[in-house]
Design an enzyme around this catalytic site. Structure first.
Site, PDB file in Angstrom:
ATOM      1  N   LYS A   1     -14.033   2.446 -11.191  1.00 27.64           N
ATOM      2  CA  LYS A   1     -15.430   2.706 -11.584  1.00 27.64           C
ATOM      3  C   LYS A   1     -15.502   3.259 -13.004  1.00 27.64           C
ATOM      4  O   LYS A   1     -14.578   3.909 -13.490  1.00 27.64           O
ATOM      5  CB  LYS A   1     -16.089   3.646 -10.582  1.00 27.64           C
ATOM      6  CG  LYS A   1     -16.233   2.962  -9.202  1.00 27.64           C
ATOM      7  CD  LYS A   1     -17.611   2.942  -8.643  1.00 27.64           C
ATOM      8  CE  LYS A   1     -17.705   1.950  -7.494  1.00 27.64           C
ATOM      9  NZ  LYS A   1     -18.047   2.568  -6.222  1.00 27.64           N
TER      10      LYS A   1
ATOM     11  N   ARG B   1     -11.466   2.603  -0.636  1.00 24.26           N
ATOM     12  CA  ARG B   1     -11.899   1.228  -0.921  1.00 24.26           C
ATOM     13  C   ARG B   1     -11.392   0.893  -2.322  1.00 24.26           C
ATOM     14  O   ARG B   1     -11.895   1.446  -3.304  1.00 24.26           O
ATOM     15  CB  ARG B   1     -13.435   1.167  -0.846  1.00 24.26           C
ATOM     16  CG  ARG B   1     -14.018  -0.211  -1.022  1.00 24.26           C
ATOM     17  CD  ARG B   1     -15.537  -0.169  -0.963  1.00 24.26           C
ATOM     18  NE  ARG B   1     -16.080  -1.500  -1.188  1.00 24.26           N
ATOM     19  CZ  ARG B   1     -16.256  -2.028  -2.398  1.00 24.26           C
ATOM     20  NH1 ARG B   1     -15.965  -1.345  -3.484  1.00 24.26           N
ATOM     21  NH2 ARG B   1     -16.736  -3.252  -2.516  1.00 24.26           N
TER      22      ARG B   1
END
Ligand code: HH2
Length: 264
Positions: free
Chosen positions: A202, A238
């Protein structure tokens, strides 16, 4: 949880797994590398992403799911029709980034199927969520939201022991918000359900490394986030880079919890 985005536009693997054959091969590779489950998504939720119509989402995921029959699969969707078809094709977890707010029929689909469910926090919606997000207290706000969504799901027939919760790193959050949430996972653990962490690649990670324009983070930075959240009690990671995360988390578990899978 290995990530396979069957999309042309996901922020880090967009286009790589857009063809069904490529997506299937990636899923099989991730399983061989130690993933416990593969999360298949066909609509990017990156900041500014456009919505995908239900027919197009089905057109993307169905051939992939058909070829992965027998494999532990999660479907990353907020559409009830996509979840329903995916569960028919063998998916066992519905990963809904809207936490059952995107489609009024979703809760019924999950409850009736007995599937596992991931409820994630998001402020606003993907197109606009990164436009100056602000919270009086991000940790208590995310905790109250997840508590309310958990109650909503169970009151509509989803079994509580099927539900996991996710703070939604990057979904309407600044770098500081993400760090505050990661630091105080204990507050979210107080809700009594396993926590899913989706920090992999991210943009906050790239920004923390000093690039104010970064649109993604590195693998090493993702591992740092996974280890720090693991030590605070997160249960599911994840990730895009499965092998690296499995290796790093295996060692962390051996040190912190004495969990070893070999006697050597
Ligand atoms: N992040 C993304 C998508 N789905 N689901 C959960 N539960 N938690 C997350 O943090 C999460 C998620 C965004 O990442 P990615 O799938 O790699 O990109 P894109 O949404 O652009 O396809």
């Amino acid at each position: 949880m290995g990530i396979v985005n069957v999309t042309p536009d996901s922020f880090s693997d967009g286009g790589v797994n857009f063809e069904p054959e490529a997506a299937v091969a990636s899923a099989r590779r991730m399983l061989a590398e130690g993933a416990a489950i593969i999360d298949i998504g066909a609509e990017s939720t990156r900041p500014g992403a456009d919505a995908v119509e239900v027919d197009e989402e089905l057109r993307r995921v169905v051939p992939v799911l058909e070829q992965l029959s027998g494999v532990p699969l999660s479907i990353d969707t907020s559409k009830a029709a996509v979840a329903r078809r995916s569960l028919e094709l063998g998916a066992e977890l519905v990963n809904d980034v809207t936490a059952l707010r995107g489609d009024p029929e979703m809760v019924e689909v999950v409850a009736e199927s007995g599937a596992y469910l991931c409820l994630m926090h998001m402020l606003g919606e993907p197109r606009t969520m990164q436009n100056e997000p602000s919270y009086p207290d991000v940790v208590s706000e995310v905790a109250s939201f997840l508590e309310e969504r958990l109650a909503f799901a169970t009151s509509h027939g989803v079994r509580e022991d099927r539900i996991c919760l996710d703070p939604g790193f990057g979904f309407g959050k600044t770098v500081e918000h993400n760090l505050a949430l990661a630091r105080r996972l204990d507050v979210l653990l107080g809700l009594g359900r396993p926590l899913v962490v989706g920090f992999s690649r991210k943009r906050s990670l790239g920004r923390l490394l000093g690039d104010p324009e970064a649109t993604r983070g590195t693998t090493a930075a993702s591992l740092g986030a996974a280890l720090a959240t693991f030590s605070r009690g997160a249960a599911v990671f994840r990730v895009h880079d499965v092998r690296e995360h499995v290796e790093a988390l295996t060692i962390a578990a051996a040190i912190e919890r004495g969990e070893t899978t070999t006697s050597a």
